[in-house]
Design a protein around this motif. Structure first.
Motif, mmCIF file in Angstrom:
data_model
loop_
_atom_site.group_PDB
_atom_site.id
_atom_site.type_symbol
_atom_site.label_atom_id
_atom_site.label_comp_id
_atom_site.label_asym_id
_atom_site.label_seq_id
_atom_site.Cartn_x
_atom_site.Cartn_y
_atom_site.Cartn_z
ATOM 1 N N LEU A 163 55.944 -20.729 67.928
ATOM 2 C CA LEU A 163 55.738 -22.105 68.387
ATOM 3 C C LEU A 163 54.489 -22.190 69.251
ATOM 4 O O LEU A 163 53.677 -23.103 69.096
ATOM 5 N N ARG A 164 54.309 -21.235 70.153
ATOM 6 C CA ARG A 164 53.148 -21.229 71.039
ATOM 7 C C ARG A 164 51.860 -21.104 70.229
ATOM 8 O O ARG A 164 50.900 -21.835 70.449
ATOM 9 N N PHE A 165 51.828 -20.166 69.272
ATOM 10 C CA PHE A 165 50.639 -19.971 68.449
ATOM 11 C C PHE A 165 50.336 -21.226 67.638
ATOM 12 O O PHE A 165 49.197 -21.695 67.595
ATOM 13 N N THR A 166 51.349 -21.783 67.005
ATOM 14 C CA THR A 166 51.164 -22.970 66.166
ATOM 15 C C THR A 166 50.693 -24.157 66.994
ATOM 16 O O THR A 166 49.754 -24.860 66.609
ATOM 17 N N ALA A 167 51.317 -24.376 68.142
ATOM 18 C CA ALA A 167 50.905 -25.477 69.020
ATOM 19 C C ALA A 167 49.462 -25.290 69.473
ATOM 20 O O ALA A 167 48.682 -26.247 69.538
ATOM 21 N N GLY A 168 49.098 -24.059 69.781
ATOM 22 C CA GLY A 168 47.728 -23.778 70.201
ATOM 23 C C GLY A 168 46.716 -24.043 69.099
ATOM 24 O O GLY A 168 45.670 -24.651 69.336
ATOM 25 N N MET A 169 47.028 -23.619 67.880
ATOM 26 C CA MET A 169 46.102 -23.841 66.777
ATOM 27 C C MET A 169 45.984 -25.322 66.428
ATOM 28 O O MET A 169 44.894 -25.799 66.103
ATOM 29 N N VAL A 170 47.080 -26.062 66.516
ATOM 30 C CA VAL A 170 47.016 -27.508 66.284
ATOM 31 C C VAL A 170 46.133 -28.165 67.344
ATOM 32 O O VAL A 170 45.276 -29.000 67.038
ATOM 33 N N ALA A 171 46.314 -27.775 68.608
ATOM 34 C CA ALA A 171 45.497 -28.340 69.684
ATOM 35 C C ALA A 171 44.021 -27.972 69.495
ATOM 36 O O ALA A 171 43.136 -28.807 69.720
ATOM 37 N N PHE A 172 43.750 -26.747 69.069
ATOM 38 C CA PHE A 172 42.361 -26.339 68.827
ATOM 39 C C PHE A 172 41.748 -27.167 67.706
ATOM 40 O O PHE A 172 40.628 -27.655 67.818
ATOM 41 N N ARG A 173 42.495 -27.342 66.623
ATOM 42 C CA ARG A 173 42.002 -28.153 65.504
ATOM 43 C C ARG A 173 41.679 -29.571 65.972
ATOM 44 O O ARG A 173 40.643 -30.136 65.613
ATOM 45 N N LYS A 174 42.549 -30.140 66.785
ATOM 46 C CA LYS A 174 42.312 -31.495 67.290
ATOM 47 C C LYS A 174 41.083 -31.561 68.186
ATOM 48 O O LYS A 174 40.441 -32.599 68.283
ATOM 49 N N PHE B 122 46.783 -16.008 70.609
ATOM 50 C CA PHE B 122 46.074 -17.270 70.854
ATOM 51 C C PHE B 122 45.600 -17.255 72.294
ATOM 52 O O PHE B 122 46.411 -17.183 73.217
ATOM 53 N N LEU B 123 44.260 -17.314 72.486
ATOM 54 C CA LEU B 123 43.695 -17.085 73.810
ATOM 55 C C LEU B 123 43.123 -18.320 74.494
ATOM 56 O O LEU B 123 42.527 -18.196 75.549
ATOM 57 N N ARG B 124 43.288 -19.485 73.913
ATOM 58 C CA ARG B 124 42.799 -20.711 74.568
ATOM 59 C C ARG B 124 43.943 -21.383 75.316
ATOM 60 O O ARG B 124 44.404 -22.448 74.953
ATOM 61 N N SER B 125 44.418 -20.760 76.376
ATOM 62 C CA SER B 125 45.557 -21.292 77.118
ATOM 63 C C SER B 125 45.265 -22.661 77.720
ATOM 64 O O SER B 125 46.189 -23.420 78.003
#
Length: 173
Positions: free
Chosen positions: A18-29, A114-117
């Motif tokens: 969930l953390r990885f997926t949420a992070g990648m979605v936020a990065f894409r946005k 995922f490193l963009r906390s």
């Protein structure tokens, strides 16, 4: 949802995903170059291989690497390694005081995948994880990135001074 809040390895795995997926979605946005409705044109994408600017288009190739150009800076580099051995790839050169910074590495264990906390807003997602230190370590080092077998790395071009480094050596070039 019960798995997400449960103790034990299953709950930890679910929270990590969930953390990885949420992070990648936020990065894409956060990146215009990742939100296009059409495939990028030749002026918006640059293809790479083991060496920058030299993609391998053979049927047997197990590597796909590319750079998406972001207007105003902040380009994104992505490399998929479908092969059974790790690869060290030459990164495309960045000018203008920019350097490559690791956003994600699917070959790393959570929470270091995922490193963009800064993109994760929920305390549940960031619970006590020392991500800033992990980011300063090395994946992208001296113009190269290591991509583990069967994994993907995502990098972002950032201003060279965007993070204070613990040493005089640049962690990412």
């Amino acid at each position: 949802w019960d798995v997400l809040v449960s103790a034990g390895s299953r709950g930890n795995d679910a929270r990590a995903m969930l953390r990885f997926t949420a992070g990648m979605v936020a990065f894409r946005k956060s990146k215009a170059c990742l939100r296009g409705r059409n495939f990028p044109g030749h002026d918006q994408i640059e293809w790479h291989g083991d060496f920058a600017g030299q993609p391998d288009w053979e049927d047997t190739s197990e590597l796909c690497a590319f750079r998406l150009f972001e207007e105003g800076g902040g380009d994104v580099y992505v490399a998929f390694n479908a092969g059974g051995v790790a690869r060290t790839l030459e990164l495309p050169h960045l000018g203008g005081g920019m350097r490559w910074d690791v956003v994600a590495d699917t070959g790393a264990e959570a929470p270091f995948d995922f490193l963009r906390s800064d993109l994760l807003q929920d305390d549940f997602m960031n619970a006590g994880v020392p991500l800033v230190g992990a980011r300063r370590e090395a994946i992208a080092e001296f113009g190269h990135v290591r991509v583990l077998k069967h994994s993907c790395v995502v990098l972002e071009a950032v201003p060279h001074n965007s993070h204070e480094l613990a040493t005089d050596e640049p962690a990412y070039i």
